[in-house]
Design a protein around this motif. Structure first.
Motif, short mmCIF file in Angstrom:
data_model
loop_
_atom_site.label_atom_id
_atom_site.label_comp_id
_atom_site.label_asym_id
_atom_site.label_seq_id
_atom_site.Cartn_x
_atom_site.Cartn_y
_atom_site.Cartn_z
N SER A 182 0.84 -1.21 0.00
CA SER A 182 0.00 0.00 0.00
C SER A 182 0.87 1.26 0.00
O SER A 182 0.67 2.17 -0.81
N THR A 183 1.85 1.28 0.88
CA THR A 183 2.75 2.44 0.98
C THR A 183 3.46 2.69 -0.36
O THR A 183 3.56 3.82 -0.82
N LYS A 213 3.03 6.08 -3.22
CA LYS A 213 4.13 6.91 -3.71
C LYS A 213 4.24 6.83 -5.24
O LYS A 213 4.65 7.78 -5.89
N ASN A 234 -5.92 -1.53 -1.55
CA ASN A 234 -6.54 -1.11 -0.29
C ASN A 234 -7.69 -2.01 0.12
O ASN A 234 -8.07 -2.05 1.29
N PHE A 248 11.72 13.05 -2.33
CA PHE A 248 11.84 11.70 -1.77
C PHE A 248 10.60 11.39 -0.94
O PHE A 248 10.09 10.27 -0.96
N TYR A 249 10.14 12.37 -0.22
CA TYR A 249 8.95 12.18 0.62
C TYR A 249 7.71 11.94 -0.23
O TYR A 249 6.95 10.99 0.01
N ARG A 250 7.52 12.78 -1.24
CA ARG A 250 6.31 12.69 -2.04
C ARG A 250 6.29 11.48 -2.96
O ARG A 250 5.29 10.79 -3.08
N ASN A 251 7.41 11.24 -3.64
CA ASN A 251 7.42 10.22 -4.68
C ASN A 251 8.28 9.00 -4.37
O ASN A 251 8.31 8.06 -5.16
N PHE A 302 1.03 11.53 2.02
CA PHE A 302 2.31 10.86 1.74
C PHE A 302 2.82 9.97 2.87
O PHE A 302 3.92 9.44 2.78
N GLY A 303 2.06 9.84 3.93
CA GLY A 303 2.51 9.01 5.05
C GLY A 303 3.54 9.71 5.91
O GLY A 303 3.74 10.91 5.79
N GLY A 348 8.99 6.86 8.35
CA GLY A 348 8.53 5.49 8.18
C GLY A 348 8.55 5.03 6.73
O GLY A 348 9.03 3.93 6.43
N THR A 349 8.07 5.87 5.82
CA THR A 349 8.01 5.44 4.42
C THR A 349 9.41 5.31 3.82
O THR A 349 9.66 4.42 3.02
N THR A 354 0.43 5.12 8.58
CA THR A 354 0.25 4.17 7.48
C THR A 354 -1.23 4.07 7.07
O THR A 354 -1.55 4.14 5.88
N LEU A 355 -2.10 3.93 8.04
CA LEU A 355 -3.52 3.77 7.70
C LEU A 355 -4.16 5.07 7.22
O LEU A 355 -4.98 5.05 6.31
N ASN A 385 -2.72 7.27 5.59
CA ASN A 385 -2.23 7.39 4.23
C ASN A 385 -2.98 6.46 3.28
O ASN A 385 -3.45 6.86 2.22
N ALA A 386 -3.11 5.20 3.69
CA ALA A 386 -3.78 4.22 2.84
C ALA A 386 -5.24 4.62 2.58
O ALA A 386 -5.71 4.58 1.45
N PHE A 387 -5.93 5.02 3.65
CA PHE A 387 -7.35 5.34 3.51
C PHE A 387 -7.60 6.82 3.22
O PHE A 387 -8.75 7.24 3.11
N HIS A 388 -6.53 7.58 3.14
CA HIS A 388 -6.64 9.03 2.92
C HIS A 388 -7.65 9.65 3.88
O HIS A 388 -8.62 10.29 3.45
N ASP A 389 -7.40 9.41 5.14
CA ASP A 389 -8.38 9.75 6.18
C ASP A 389 -7.71 10.57 7.29
O ASP A 389 -6.90 10.05 8.06
#
Lengths: 192, 192
Positions: free
Chosen positions: A109-110, A114, A124, B20-23, B101-102, B106-107, B163-164, B166-170
């Motif tokens: 997912s991560t 990106k 997801n 690096f963070y975004r992509n 972007f999480g 961690g990413t 992580t979550l 980011n995954a769920f865009h929440d």
DNA sequence: GACATACTAGGATGCACGTCCTAAATTAAC
DNA sequence: GTTAATTTAGGACGTGCATCCTAGTATGTC
């Protein structure tokens, strides 16, 4: 096992699944997969037209695996709280792999976020499947109102544990956190 | 600002950090960075010999940023528990970016593990820095024995939330979990 | 056994990337 | 102001990749 077309397809998906997990989607090339399967790079195209197609097949396969796992926990006649404990226990059962490669669902997912990959949502669904299942278990425990919140909480904790265990290459940390998560579950169930 | 060599170097690092963070690290090419900085691709080589060198510079810059942030919380005359609350609050303050972007730490860590990149350990120092700092705060709260465990627990929960989310865009999920994490902190401090 | 279809192999293509090189332009030194 | 050092631009190189193509081989059908 006879090498029918379907068998080879399955074999490709299995190998790709593993490689995506270990090395990531981007780092896994057609050559790497075909070499691991034992077929020529050119022949690959006959089975999968694009790399995205393999990704979707892998996600699909993972969906099936997760669904089967959840179904099994349901049919074993366990109480809802024991089923949730089964979920928590995956971390322990897979601790060696998690230490090495993280959570297969979370890391995919991560990566896809990106990449801004279009299969992001498809991937997801793996999270959504587990989330919904956990929610059902909490509802069965009479926690209808907070069920989704509790499900997300458990999911998030599992993800965090996997991420750190992976970063620090630390299995012991998993054991420790799993114990705490079980305690949390017990006190949550008992609460009023 | 005058365009000294040092300034351009700093600018490159800033831009690379963001990209690096975004992509992600792999998805970010020399061209992408140089274009964003506004210098030619060829000239880039004069400032950084290899891509790995930029990565190390970015990690270094992040180390500095984190260290400064932690230092600031220390010098503001806050109580240890308030300092920890500052840490928890980063999730809220950065909720929009985390949703998109999480967690930057961690990413990156997750990506470098899959790459089997040699700077993996270097990137992990970001985690270690925070872990140690949190541990110090818990020690100051008289939790010497469980300090590291508590630090890791907080770090893991933050990672899972990122992580979550980011995954769920929440974003809302972040708010919810932060509230719970603050409650957890309070009850942990009070405990015996 | 002839023929169509299914499958395989491996080369060709075009592109993007990290890296390297070199010549020009700018700046600093005296 | 001339010379040396620094900085810049952009092309060249080699590699690896996804994808495409085509000719060969096996397999099934009648």
């Amino acid at each position: 096992m006879v090498d029918t077309k379907e068998n080879i397809r399955e074999k490709i998906i299995t190998v790709a699944d593993d490689l995506f997990y270990r090395n990531g989607y981007v780092q896994t090339s057609f050559s790497t997969i075909s070499e691991a399967v034992g077929i020529s790079r050119g022949n690959f195209y006959y089975h999968f037209k694009t790399k995205d197609e393999i990704l979707d097949a892998v996600i699909n396969r993972r969906m099936g695996n997760v669904q089967r796992m959840l179904d099994q926990w349901e049919t074993e006649g366990k109480k809802p709280e024991d089923r949730i404990r089964c979920f928590i226990n995956i971390l322990l059962m897979n601790k060696v792999k998690i230490k090495q490669f993280g959570c297969p669902i979370g890391t995919l997912s991560t990566e896809l976020v990106k990449l801004e990959h279009e299969s992001q949502e498809e991937a997801n669904k793996l999270f959504t499947l587990i989330r919904g299942w956990l929610r059902d278990q909490f509802i069965a425990l009479g926690k209808k109102k907070e069920a989704d919140e509790l499900a997300m909480h458990l999911l998030a904790r599992s993800q965090g544990i996997a991420t750190l265990a992976n970063a620090f290459h630390d299995e012991k940390f998993i054991k420790n956190e799993v114990k705490q998560m079980n305690e949390w579950l017990e006190s949550t169930i008992k609460k009023q």
